[in-house]
Design a protein around this motif. Structure first.
Motif, short mmCIF file in Angstrom:
data_model
loop_
_atom_site.label_atom_id
_atom_site.label_comp_id
_atom_site.label_asym_id
_atom_site.label_seq_id
_atom_site.Cartn_x
_atom_site.Cartn_y
_atom_site.Cartn_z
N GLY A 106 -41.24 -63.71 -34.51
CA GLY A 106 -40.73 -62.42 -34.07
C GLY A 106 -39.98 -61.69 -35.16
N VAL A 107 -39.34 -60.60 -34.78
CA VAL A 107 -38.65 -59.72 -35.72
C VAL A 107 -37.17 -59.63 -35.35
N ILE A 108 -36.33 -59.65 -36.37
CA ILE A 108 -34.90 -59.41 -36.17
C ILE A 108 -34.61 -57.97 -36.59
N LEU A 109 -34.06 -57.20 -35.67
CA LEU A 109 -33.70 -55.82 -35.96
C LEU A 109 -32.22 -55.73 -36.28
N LYS A 110 -31.90 -55.12 -37.41
CA LYS A 110 -30.50 -54.80 -37.73
C LYS A 110 -30.33 -53.31 -37.50
N VAL A 111 -29.51 -52.95 -36.53
CA VAL A 111 -29.32 -51.55 -36.15
C VAL A 111 -27.93 -51.10 -36.60
N ARG A 112 -27.88 -50.14 -37.48
CA ARG A 112 -26.61 -49.55 -37.91
C ARG A 112 -26.44 -48.23 -37.18
N VAL A 113 -25.37 -48.12 -36.43
CA VAL A 113 -25.17 -46.95 -35.57
C VAL A 113 -23.91 -46.19 -35.99
N LYS A 114 -24.00 -44.89 -35.88
CA LYS A 114 -22.83 -44.03 -36.10
C LYS A 114 -22.53 -43.31 -34.79
N GLU A 115 -21.44 -43.69 -34.16
CA GLU A 115 -21.06 -43.07 -32.89
C GLU A 115 -20.37 -41.72 -33.14
N ARG A 116 -20.48 -40.85 -32.17
CA ARG A 116 -19.72 -39.61 -32.25
C ARG A 116 -18.25 -39.91 -31.99
N VAL A 117 -17.37 -39.16 -32.62
CA VAL A 117 -15.93 -39.35 -32.46
C VAL A 117 -15.35 -38.15 -31.72
N PRO A 118 -14.67 -38.36 -30.59
CA PRO A 118 -14.10 -37.21 -29.86
C PRO A 118 -13.07 -36.47 -30.72
N PHE A 119 -13.25 -35.16 -30.80
CA PHE A 119 -12.29 -34.30 -31.49
C PHE A 119 -11.39 -33.60 -30.49
N LEU A 120 -11.97 -33.21 -29.38
CA LEU A 120 -11.20 -32.63 -28.28
C LEU A 120 -11.91 -32.93 -26.97
N THR A 121 -11.17 -32.78 -25.88
CA THR A 121 -11.69 -33.09 -24.55
C THR A 121 -11.63 -31.85 -23.68
N VAL A 122 -12.75 -31.48 -23.11
CA VAL A 122 -12.81 -30.30 -22.25
C VAL A 122 -12.77 -30.75 -20.79
N VAL A 123 -11.88 -30.13 -20.03
CA VAL A 123 -11.74 -30.42 -18.61
C VAL A 123 -12.20 -29.19 -17.84
N GLU A 124 -13.28 -29.36 -17.08
CA GLU A 124 -13.82 -28.28 -16.26
C GLU A 124 -13.84 -28.76 -14.81
N GLY A 125 -12.81 -28.38 -14.05
CA GLY A 125 -12.69 -28.88 -12.69
C GLY A 125 -12.46 -30.39 -12.73
N GLU A 126 -13.35 -31.15 -12.08
CA GLU A 126 -13.26 -32.61 -12.10
C GLU A 126 -14.13 -33.23 -13.20
N LYS A 127 -14.83 -32.39 -13.95
CA LYS A 127 -15.73 -32.87 -15.00
C LYS A 127 -15.01 -32.91 -16.34
N MET A 128 -15.29 -33.95 -17.12
CA MET A 128 -14.69 -34.10 -18.44
C MET A 128 -15.81 -34.33 -19.46
N ILE A 129 -15.70 -33.67 -20.60
CA ILE A 129 -16.71 -33.81 -21.65
C ILE A 129 -16.03 -33.74 -23.01
N PHE A 130 -16.55 -34.52 -23.98
CA PHE A 130 -15.98 -34.55 -25.32
C PHE A 130 -16.77 -33.64 -26.25
N PHE A 131 -16.10 -33.21 -27.33
CA PHE A 131 -16.76 -32.51 -28.43
C PHE A 131 -16.37 -33.20 -29.72
N ASP A 132 -17.35 -33.41 -30.63
CA ASP A 132 -16.99 -33.93 -31.94
C ASP A 132 -16.64 -32.78 -32.87
N ARG A 133 -16.31 -33.05 -34.11
CA ARG A 133 -15.86 -32.00 -35.03
C ARG A 133 -16.97 -31.03 -35.40
#
Length: 242
Positions: A106-133
């Protein structure tokens, strides 16, 4: 002679027809059996996934993505894996790189990931969503909400005016204090800092580069200002300054 030539021509035509039919039949068999072979032969299987760079997203998410891509290294390309991971994590992955180590079983996969980093948090009613830079919206339940909190009736309002909001936050951080909350309404924009500072500005759509420069120059002059009102064009009202 002519009859023999015609017979030879017919034989060639028949042979050609048979070859064409045989080729089509062999391709059909290959198309039918190839997926089965790819699913059963160990060579095509992913036997292990090594994930690097994930700070928040659990490793099992990457295993789930691999299984959805048939656990077959031919199907697990960087583009496909990135798209699927963002479906599973609410657009929380910015980049994916894959290295493959081939072995007999078989094959071994090495996965390098770059996650998004929250810069600010938007609150719309009961919904919450992040924005990166970069102004990209995302949300995944394992990320910690990041101040400033932007309270708005519309996430689209933040998307459309993100560059202005980013500049406002950066100006405040430049002058040694952090933004806690920003309230966006149709009439004004109100910023609250963690040192009880308040800034009053026009509606976010009306804030210009000139307004940002005025705000920055005010704090260069008076670092102790506790309230700055820039809602009136050409005028600044400062309270609690030196």
């Amino acid at each position: 002679m002519k009859k023999e030539g015609k017979k030879a021509g017919r034989r060639h035509a028949v042979i050609g027809y048979i070859l064409v039919v045989a080729w089509i039949f062999s391709m059909a068999l290959a198309g039918f059996f190839m997926p089965v072979l790819m699913d059963t032969l160990p060579y095509f299987k992913v036997k292990a996934i090594q994930v690097e760079g994930n700070r928040v997203i659990p490793a099992y998410v990457f295993s789930k993505a691999a299984l959805e891509l048939k656990n077959n290294w031919l199907f697990i390309t960087e583009g496909r894996l990135l798209a699927l991971l963002n479906v599973l994590t609410g657009n929380s992955v910015e980049e994916v790189k894959i290295d493959r180590t081939f072995q007999k079983d078989g094959v071994i996969l090495k996965v390098r990931v770059k996650e998004r980093v929250p810069f600010l948090t938007v609150v719309e009613g009961e919904k919450m969503i992040f924005f990166d830079r970069k102004g990209v919206p995302f949300f995944y339940k394992y990320f910690t909400p990041q101040r400033p909190y932007i309270y708005s009736q519309s996430v689209d309002l933040v998307k459309e005016n993100f560059s202005i909001l980013k500049s406002l936050v950066d100006i405040c951080k430049e002058h040694l204090w952090h933004v806690d909350n920003i309230y966006l309404s149709e009439s004004d924009t109100v910023i609250y800092g963690n040192n009880h500072t308040r800034i009053l500005l026009p509606a976010i759509e009306q804030i210009s580069d000139t307004t940002l420069k005025r705000l920055s120059s005010i704090y260069n002059i008076s670092m102790e200002a506790r309230e700055v009102d820039l809602t009136t064009e050409g005028m600044a009202i400062i309270k609690g300054g030196e």
